[in-house]
Design an enzyme around this catalytic site. Structure first.
Site, PDB file in Angstrom:
ATOM      1  N   PRO A 106       8.728 -12.944  -6.272  1.00 33.83           N
ATOM      2  CG  PRO A 106       7.079 -14.036  -7.504  1.00 33.83           C
ATOM      3  CD  PRO A 106       7.382 -13.515  -6.147  1.00 33.83           C
ATOM      4  CG  ASP A 107      13.094  -9.493 -10.817  1.00 40.57           C
ATOM      5  OD1 ASP A 107      12.244  -8.723 -11.298  1.00 40.57           O
ATOM      6  OD2 ASP A 107      14.320  -9.332 -10.962  1.00 40.57           O
ATOM      7  CG  PHE A 108       7.104  -8.515 -12.350  1.00 37.75           C
ATOM      8  CD1 PHE A 108       7.079  -9.049 -11.087  1.00 37.75           C
ATOM      9  CD2 PHE A 108       5.957  -7.907 -12.826  1.00 37.75           C
ATOM     10  CE1 PHE A 108       5.944  -8.993 -10.298  1.00 37.75           C
ATOM     11  CE2 PHE A 108       4.806  -7.845 -12.054  1.00 37.75           C
ATOM     12  CZ  PHE A 108       4.803  -8.382 -10.794  1.00 37.75           C
ATOM     13  NE  ARG A 109      11.436  -5.366 -15.059  1.00 40.91           N
ATOM     14  CZ  ARG A 109      10.207  -5.023 -14.714  1.00 40.91           C
ATOM     15  NH1 ARG A 109       9.232  -5.173 -15.558  1.00 40.91           N
ATOM     16  NH2 ARG A 109       9.956  -4.510 -13.540  1.00 40.91           N
ATOM     17  CG  ASN A 180       8.760  -3.450  -5.640  1.00 44.47           C
ATOM     18  OD1 ASN A 180       9.114  -3.786  -6.773  1.00 44.47           O
ATOM     19  ND2 ASN A 180       9.613  -3.132  -4.690  1.00 44.47           N
ATOM     20  CG  ASP A 182       5.923  -6.243  -2.874  1.00 42.47           C
ATOM     21  OD1 ASP A 182       5.894  -5.363  -2.001  1.00 42.47           O
ATOM     22  OD2 ASP A 182       6.878  -6.374  -3.665  1.00 42.47           O
ATOM     23  CG  HIS A 199       4.471  -0.139 -12.089  1.00 43.09           C
ATOM     24  ND1 HIS A 199       5.660  -0.777 -12.309  1.00 43.09           N
ATOM     25  CD2 HIS A 199       4.560   1.029 -12.787  1.00 43.09           C
ATOM     26  CE1 HIS A 199       6.425  -0.041 -13.104  1.00 43.09           C
ATOM     27  NE2 HIS A 199       5.778   1.061 -13.396  1.00 43.09           N
TER      28      HIS A 199
END
Ligand SMILES: [Zn+2]
Length: 353
Positions: A106-109, A180, A182, A199
């Site tokens: 899933p994309d955070f933004r 990312n 992940d 991050h």
């Protein structure tokens, strides 16, 4: 260089407001620092000698690869040729969520499809709380539900990750800076030494009380069974090394001080370039080297400044963009074989676990 590096490092903590400039003049690399509000002129921090090969000199020279002052616009085909002919062999990559969304992460933004929109199930007061330390200490469960979702095994790397792996296999990858969390770069077989996970990562974890470091793998069973992991030494809460709001970036992020001046090609793939200080890296490379944006839209310096002759954009679907480049490189078959081999390996691992 070591002292200078430390000095720069001190000045360049994310909380510092300023701009570090690196420029090449003849065979000298000049570091300057401009602090917002202190002086209107950048301060010279130091100078380092660099050697410039003839191939790179053609990239450094004011006329670009053309003759005299004619700056011929670079194309994706030109970039492929530079890589094939080994005229560029210190590639730095900046990767964002757009590299991982094709894997189902899933994309955070992105509104609607983004992670924040899907957080209702975690029953948290507001979406950002999942990455806030205060909330984490109060209720770590939502974060570990996310950890459970992102732990290696649920998602597979895609052809963009494997293209980066090919760059590494061919000795062309200087460093991959990723936003990312992940871990799909690692799953794709890119060694941690080539990565800057800006991050953070679930691959390692730290006790929030005694600060002991652990391999993320040690707490896999806890996370998978819905338990909040505790330090075996002091019973403190264990937090995977994901960077929360307000936390400092990992020390490895500062490798960019050495990497970006050395880079002879910069790829920016699948990122909106909205999160600082990561976004500013796009402008940290020397202006004389080609920058290639493979992204859905124009972002960052590609829209806010007048375009450089050596800025190349491949807009639209990220995977299609990467595959176009792979095709121009003549690596399509090699990439297909690599993906097949690695997929079989991951299938076998999944069977065993
Ligand atoms: Zn502890």
């Amino acid at each position: 260089m070591v002292l200078l590096h430390r000095f720069s490092l001190l000045l360049f903590k994310p909380s510092c407001r300023g701009l570090l400039k690196l420029r090449v003049c003849r065979n000298l690399l000049i570091f300057t620092w401009k602090h917002h509000g202190l002086s209107s002129f950048p301060r010279i921090l130091g100078v380092r000698q660099v050697s410039v090969s003839s191939a790179q000199a053609s990239l450094f020279c004011p006329g670009g690869r053309g003759d005299g002052n004619i700056k011929e616009k670079l194309s994706l085909q030109d970039v492929a040729s530079l890589l094939k002919n080994k005229q560029c062999q210190r590639v730095v990559v900046m990767a964002g969520a757009g590299v991982s969304t094709p894997s189902g992460i899933p994309d955070f933004r992105s509104p609607g499809s983004g992670l924040y929109s899907n957080l209702q199930q975690y029953d948290i007061p507001y979406p950002e709380a999942i990455f806030e330390l205060d909330y984490f200490f109060q209720n770590p469960k939502p974060f570990f539900l996310l950890a459970h979702e992102l732990y290696p095994g649920n998602y597979r790397p895609n052809s963009a990750h494997y293209f980066l792996r090919l760059l590494h296999d061919k000795g062309l990858l200087l460093r991959l800076y990723t936003q990312n969390i992940d871990g799909l770069e690692r799953v794709a077989g890119i060694p941690p030494s080539k990565l800057v996970e800006a991050h953070g990562t679930f691959a390692t974890a730290t006790c929030t009380v005694c600060r002991r470091s652990y391999a993320g793998q040690e707490f896999r069973v806890d996370v998978m069974e819905g338990r909040v992991p505790q330090c075996p030494v002091c019973t403190g809460l264990i937090k995977p090394d994901i960077v929360f709001f307000g936390e400092e970036l990992p020390q490895r992020f500062f490798l960019y001080l050495a990497d970006f001046p050395l880079a002879d090609l910069l790829f920016i793939i699948g990122t909106s370039l909205e999160v600082e200080p990561f976004a500013s890296l796009a402008s940290a490379a020397r202006s004389s080297i080609p920058r290639v944006l493979i992204n859905r839209d124009l972002v960052g310096p590609f829209i806010s400044q007048s375009p450089r002759y050596n800025d190349v954009t491949q807009l639209g679907d990220v995977i299609s963009g990467v595959e176009t480049l792979v095709s121009l490189l003549g690596w399509t078959e090699e990439l297909r074989e690599l993906i097949q081999r690695e997929t079989e390996k991951l299938d076998a691992q999944q069977k065993d676990s």
